[in-house]
Design a protein around this motif. Sequence first.
Motif, mmCIF file in Angstrom:
data_model
loop_
_atom_site.group_PDB
_atom_site.id
_atom_site.type_symbol
_atom_site.label_atom_id
_atom_site.label_comp_id
_atom_site.label_asym_id
_atom_site.label_seq_id
_atom_site.Cartn_x
_atom_site.Cartn_y
_atom_site.Cartn_z
ATOM 1 N N VAL A 220 -31.617 2.366 -6.698
ATOM 2 C CA VAL A 220 -32.336 1.471 -7.620
ATOM 3 C C VAL A 220 -31.480 0.222 -7.820
ATOM 4 C CG1 VAL A 220 -33.291 1.240 -9.923
ATOM 5 C CG2 VAL A 220 -33.411 3.450 -8.755
ATOM 6 N N PRO A 221 -32.034 -0.972 -7.596
ATOM 7 C CA PRO A 221 -31.205 -2.189 -7.587
ATOM 8 C C PRO A 221 -30.914 -2.792 -8.966
ATOM 9 C CG PRO A 221 -33.448 -2.736 -7.004
ATOM 10 C CD PRO A 221 -33.400 -1.238 -7.177
ATOM 11 N N TYR A 222 -31.428 -2.190 -10.043
ATOM 12 C CA TYR A 222 -31.222 -2.760 -11.374
ATOM 13 C C TYR A 222 -30.472 -1.772 -12.262
ATOM 14 C CZ TYR A 222 -35.468 -4.850 -9.438
ATOM 15 O OH TYR A 222 -36.398 -5.397 -8.600
ATOM 16 N N ARG A 223 -29.645 -2.308 -13.175
ATOM 17 C CA ARG A 223 -28.934 -1.474 -14.139
ATOM 18 C C ARG A 223 -29.745 -1.286 -15.418
ATOM 19 N NH1 ARG A 223 -23.586 -0.740 -14.403
ATOM 20 N NH2 ARG A 223 -23.477 -1.440 -16.573
ATOM 21 N N SER A 224 -30.657 -2.247 -15.688
ATOM 22 C CA SER A 224 -31.398 -2.220 -16.951
ATOM 23 C C SER A 224 -32.692 -2.992 -16.803
ATOM 24 C CB SER A 224 -30.554 -2.849 -18.066
ATOM 25 O OG SER A 224 -30.404 -4.250 -17.826
ATOM 26 N N ILE A 225 -33.554 -2.897 -17.802
ATOM 27 C CA ILE A 225 -34.803 -3.677 -17.801
ATOM 28 C C ILE A 225 -34.509 -5.181 -17.848
ATOM 29 C CG2 ILE A 225 -36.924 -4.177 -19.075
ATOM 30 C CD1 ILE A 225 -37.051 -1.550 -17.559
ATOM 31 N N PRO A 226 -33.606 -5.674 -18.732
ATOM 32 C CA PRO A 226 -33.282 -7.108 -18.696
ATOM 33 C C PRO A 226 -32.709 -7.557 -17.347
ATOM 34 C CG PRO A 226 -32.573 -6.179 -20.783
ATOM 35 C CD PRO A 226 -32.977 -5.023 -19.909
ATOM 36 N N ASP A 227 -31.914 -6.717 -16.710
ATOM 37 C CA ASP A 227 -31.390 -7.039 -15.388
ATOM 38 C C ASP A 227 -32.535 -7.191 -14.395
ATOM 39 O OD1 ASP A 227 -29.414 -7.435 -13.409
ATOM 40 O OD2 ASP A 227 -29.465 -5.313 -12.861
ATOM 41 N N MET A 228 -33.530 -6.316 -14.499
ATOM 42 C CA MET A 228 -34.709 -6.393 -13.643
ATOM 43 C C MET A 228 -35.464 -7.701 -13.876
ATOM 44 S SD MET A 228 -38.001 -3.833 -13.668
ATOM 45 C CE MET A 228 -38.766 -4.702 -15.059
ATOM 46 N N LEU A 229 -35.635 -8.073 -15.153
ATOM 47 C CA LEU A 229 -36.350 -9.305 -15.481
ATOM 48 C C LEU A 229 -35.603 -10.527 -14.946
ATOM 49 C CD1 LEU A 229 -38.606 -10.833 -16.952
ATOM 50 C CD2 LEU A 229 -37.178 -10.801 -19.009
ATOM 51 N N ARG A 230 -34.277 -10.533 -15.086
ATOM 52 C CA ARG A 230 -33.484 -11.676 -14.598
ATOM 53 C C ARG A 230 -33.640 -11.825 -13.079
ATOM 54 N NH1 ARG A 230 -27.314 -11.753 -16.362
ATOM 55 N NH2 ARG A 230 -27.533 -9.620 -15.579
ATOM 56 N N HIS A 231 -33.616 -10.706 -12.363
ATOM 57 C CA HIS A 231 -33.831 -10.759 -10.908
ATOM 58 C C HIS A 231 -35.206 -11.340 -10.585
ATOM 59 C CE1 HIS A 231 -30.305 -8.146 -10.368
ATOM 60 N NE2 HIS A 231 -30.394 -8.393 -9.072
ATOM 61 N N SER A 232 -36.230 -10.881 -11.305
ATOM 62 C CA SER A 232 -37.594 -11.361 -11.045
ATOM 63 C C SER A 232 -37.740 -12.835 -11.379
ATOM 64 C CB SER A 232 -38.602 -10.540 -11.852
ATOM 65 O OG SER A 232 -38.668 -9.210 -11.395
ATOM 66 N N ALA A 233 -37.113 -13.278 -12.482
ATOM 67 C CA ALA A 233 -37.206 -14.675 -12.888
ATOM 68 C C ALA A 233 -36.582 -15.590 -11.838
ATOM 69 C CB ALA A 233 -36.522 -14.881 -14.238
ATOM 70 N N ALA A 234 -35.521 -15.119 -11.198
ATOM 71 C CA ALA A 234 -34.878 -15.910 -10.155
ATOM 72 C C ALA A 234 -35.682 -15.877 -8.851
ATOM 73 C CB ALA A 234 -33.460 -15.395 -9.915
ATOM 74 N N LYS A 235 -36.200 -14.719 -8.520
ATOM 75 C CA LYS A 235 -36.889 -14.551 -7.233
ATOM 76 C C LYS A 235 -38.305 -15.111 -7.239
ATOM 77 C CE LYS A 235 -37.922 -10.945 -3.806
ATOM 78 N NZ LYS A 235 -37.828 -9.500 -3.489
ATOM 79 N N PHE A 236 -39.007 -14.944 -8.377
ATOM 80 C CA PHE A 236 -40.425 -15.349 -8.443
ATOM 81 C C PHE A 236 -40.620 -16.509 -9.430
ATOM 82 C CE2 PHE A 236 -40.316 -10.581 -8.061
ATOM 83 C CZ PHE A 236 -40.556 -10.528 -6.698
ATOM 84 N N ARG A 237 -39.635 -17.354 -9.556
ATOM 85 C CA ARG A 237 -39.531 -18.342 -10.624
ATOM 86 C C ARG A 237 -40.844 -19.077 -10.948
ATOM 87 N NH1 ARG A 237 -35.718 -20.791 -13.366
ATOM 88 N NH2 ARG A 237 -36.017 -22.945 -14.055
ATOM 89 N N ALA A 238 -41.521 -19.608 -9.940
ATOM 90 C CA ALA A 238 -42.704 -20.437 -10.176
ATOM 91 C C ALA A 238 -44.007 -19.644 -10.189
ATOM 92 C CB ALA A 238 -42.782 -21.541 -9.123
ATOM 93 N N LEU A 239 -43.952 -18.344 -9.861
ATOM 94 C CA LEU A 239 -45.176 -17.530 -9.824
ATOM 95 C C LEU A 239 -45.667 -17.205 -11.228
ATOM 96 C CD1 LEU A 239 -44.402 -14.980 -6.956
ATOM 97 C CD2 LEU A 239 -45.610 -17.163 -6.817
ATOM 98 N N ASN A 240 -46.963 -16.905 -11.347
ATOM 99 C CA ASN A 240 -47.549 -16.541 -12.640
ATOM 100 C C ASN A 240 -47.103 -15.142 -13.046
ATOM 101 O OD1 ASN A 240 -48.889 -18.968 -12.465
ATOM 102 N ND2 ASN A 240 -50.848 -18.063 -11.873
ATOM 103 N N ALA A 241 -46.536 -15.034 -14.244
ATOM 104 C CA ALA A 241 -46.095 -13.728 -14.740
ATOM 105 C C ALA A 241 -47.089 -13.139 -15.720
ATOM 106 C CB ALA A 241 -44.726 -13.847 -15.404
ATOM 107 N N VAL A 242 -47.552 -13.954 -16.663
ATOM 108 C CA VAL A 242 -48.398 -13.461 -17.749
ATOM 109 C C VAL A 242 -49.570 -14.416 -17.958
ATOM 110 C CG1 VAL A 242 -48.480 -12.751 -20.164
ATOM 111 C CG2 VAL A 242 -46.349 -12.509 -18.877
#
Length: 603
Positions: free
Chosen positions: A4-26
């Motif tokens: 599993v590449p994440y240590r925590s939920i915030p770590d997961m969110l930070r990865h997603s924010a960097a990788k999918f920065r301009a994509l629609n989240a919500v």
Amino acid sequence: MERVPYRSIPDMLRHSAAKFRALNAVQFRKNGQWVILSYAQFYDRALMVSRGLRKLGVKPGDRVAILSENRAGWIIADMGILCAGGVTVPIYATGTPDQVAYALSNCRVRIVFVSGRGQYRKLLQVRDSLPDLELVVSFERFLGEAALPVTTFYQLSEVDDPILDLERSEIESVMDSISPETPATIIYTSGTTGTPKGAILTHGNLVFDVWATHEKVGGVGQGDLLLSFLPLSHVFERSAGYYLPLSRGATIAFADSMEKISENMIELHPTIMVCVPRFFEKIYSRIYEAVHQLSLFKRKMFRHALSVGRRYVYARYIDRYVPLWLSFQHAVADRLVFSKLRRRFGDRLKFCASGGAPLDREINEFFWIIGVPVFEGYGLTETSPVLCSNSFDALRFGSVGTPLASTEIAIAEDGEVLARGPQVMAGYFRDEAATREVLKDGWFKTGDIGHMEEGFLYITDRKKDLIVTSGGKNIAPQPIENLLKRDKYISQAYVYGDKKPYLTALLVPTVERLLEFAQEKKIAYHDLEDLVVHQPVFELYRSRVEAVNNELAPYQTIKKFALLPRDFTMESGELTPTLKVKRQVISERYRDRIDRLYEGSDS
């Protein structure tokens, strides 16, 4: 499965924010218009909440509650709490003031996010029993009272003040300190029996379950849109319908309301939905009612298409070989029948996930046949929640699938399902005795009865729900209730018979169908209470029950029944937030009616 590449939920969110920065989240509706937040914007909003909480003195490990209906503010608040190192305590928006007070006082919450004045009033009613509560943060603006201070979500977040580099660095430093063993949330069980218990789920529990569920089911990624409508307070929606899509670059769109889901599906064209069985039961019933109104020729065409579709589904997903002639027949059936039915779902659905309660096998097959695959899975609040799931690669109707990676399932001597894996909770908050009762040698006792066949888990019923008749027969009520609810005249069913000589049932009529029957038979009545006691109505339901009895073993048949004039609801305390029947509540509330069904028996 890879690590599993994440240590925590915030770590997961930070990865997603960097990788999918301009994509629609919500995506959510505000003042009649759809508002969209990109991944970068969503991450910044979460950091703003975290900044505000830190200014209020929230430290890592502090519990912060959310008492709100589904909305974008819910998930922004949750991520803000977690990024501050806090522990989110979700409270069901339908909970009574006393239920809310129990959870908040049990985990000593200082700050509560609420949707608005309605939820705030609940807190005011039980203010004296909440000595630890200091502040309410409301998603909507209103004036509070001196006894319980209120600030707005906007004021807490200071949205007009961008996150400074220093502030970001400080918050992300806290995020870096979060380990997989750090508690992320305390979720109070919905309490079908007994007092609710607070299940402690760690960041490691949640990120594993999100990652392993996607590895099992797959199919979620950039360009996908998930329509969210189940309560985020429930771990199923939170994990599968919120954390999972945000880990993959998908978009979460919040439905306007439960009543407008059908409109939202047609408008938004979702690709994925997380649902409970009641959702599929209602659509199944509506489709068959519409088919009933068709001409004889079209009804025959519909039945033929279903026959072809069933053979095709079993050939493709079970046998793994589809003859050419069957592919051609299915293509014709799909064009003439199934494609029209899929338009009700927005015509883009790749699959749905179903959990929270057993899904009737025939209904599940039906949705696969029409081209809306439904992955039935299994899990509990205490397991984050997914333990098993069906998938395109491993499917058996009637089962809840095969275990996730690194997850073990065993069956105890009495038939109870035992589970062991990285998603199993740390324990119950402030309740060591209850923790010891369900966690033994690393195995979690689920309380469900089941068996394994060829690697697939089949759930029979809840251990505590099993009916043992006076004749010594062990009977699972849920399969019988599902058969009854499949009838177009029956909305809800509750089967009873523990320590009794035979089974009885409480039936809730489908109001629309019953009113049509009354009009057809020219029955005069004042209200539903009056209508359900008319003899022609009783005879109608007697014939429907007899039809179901023909599918059951003699000891499983319903000998007597009573009709109720209203449906079971969450508001009345008869259903959990995932629409499971609270058996103890119903048996106590309708004790007189049930007792009358056994008058004259030898019980």
